[in-house]
Design a protein around this motif. Sequence first.
Motif, PDB file in Angstrom:
ATOM      1  N   MET A   1       0.839  -1.178   0.000  1.00 23.92           N
ATOM      2  CA  MET A   1       0.000   0.000   0.000  1.00 23.92           C
ATOM      3  C   MET A   1       0.886   1.244   0.000  1.00 23.92           C
ATOM      4  O   MET A   1       1.731   1.404   0.882  1.00 23.92           O
ATOM      5  N   PRO A   2       0.715   2.114  -0.975  1.00 24.25           N
ATOM      6  CA  PRO A   2       1.543   3.324  -1.053  1.00 24.25           C
ATOM      7  C   PRO A   2       1.200   4.341   0.031  1.00 24.25           C
ATOM      8  O   PRO A   2       0.077   4.397   0.518  1.00 24.25           O
ATOM      9  N   THR A   3       2.205   5.122   0.399  1.00 23.17           N
ATOM     10  CA  THR A   3       2.030   6.181   1.384  1.00 23.17           C
ATOM     11  C   THR A   3       2.209   7.529   0.699  1.00 23.17           C
ATOM     12  O   THR A   3       3.136   7.720  -0.084  1.00 23.17           O
ATOM     13  N   ALA A  29      -4.900   3.007  -0.992  1.00 26.70           N
ATOM     14  CA  ALA A  29      -5.095   1.684  -1.584  1.00 26.70           C
ATOM     15  C   ALA A  29      -4.228   1.566  -2.841  1.00 26.70           C
ATOM     16  O   ALA A  29      -3.926   2.562  -3.499  1.00 26.70           O
ATOM     17  N   ASP A  30      -3.826   0.355  -3.157  1.00 28.54           N
ATOM     18  CA  ASP A  30      -3.078   0.125  -4.393  1.00 28.54           C
ATOM     19  C   ASP A  30      -3.917   0.562  -5.589  1.00 28.54           C
ATOM     20  O   ASP A  30      -5.123   0.349  -5.625  1.00 28.54           O
ATOM     21  N   GLY A  31      -3.286   1.206  -6.556  1.00 29.17           N
ATOM     22  CA  GLY A  31      -3.980   1.638  -7.761  1.00 29.17           C
ATOM     23  C   GLY A  31      -4.835   2.872  -7.578  1.00 29.17           C
ATOM     24  O   GLY A  31      -5.747   3.112  -8.365  1.00 29.17           O
TER      25      GLY A  31
END
Length: 66
Positions: A1-3, A29-31
Amino acid sequence: MPTLDCELTDTFGGQANYSWVRRESVTLADGATDRQLVIAGKAALGLTGTRCRTFNHGDTWELRPI
């Protein structure tokens, strides 16, 4: 999961001044879409409902409240 790391500061002569700064981090969330990034960043910094000019600089986003 990106920050997403967010900063809110003032400007002087159109450039970031950093005489004060507020920093927040948001996990996405991813994407996540570009619009979701902007909405999450504005919410983290308390700018929800504030109209902003949005600039995409590749790996950073710049929001300037109108």
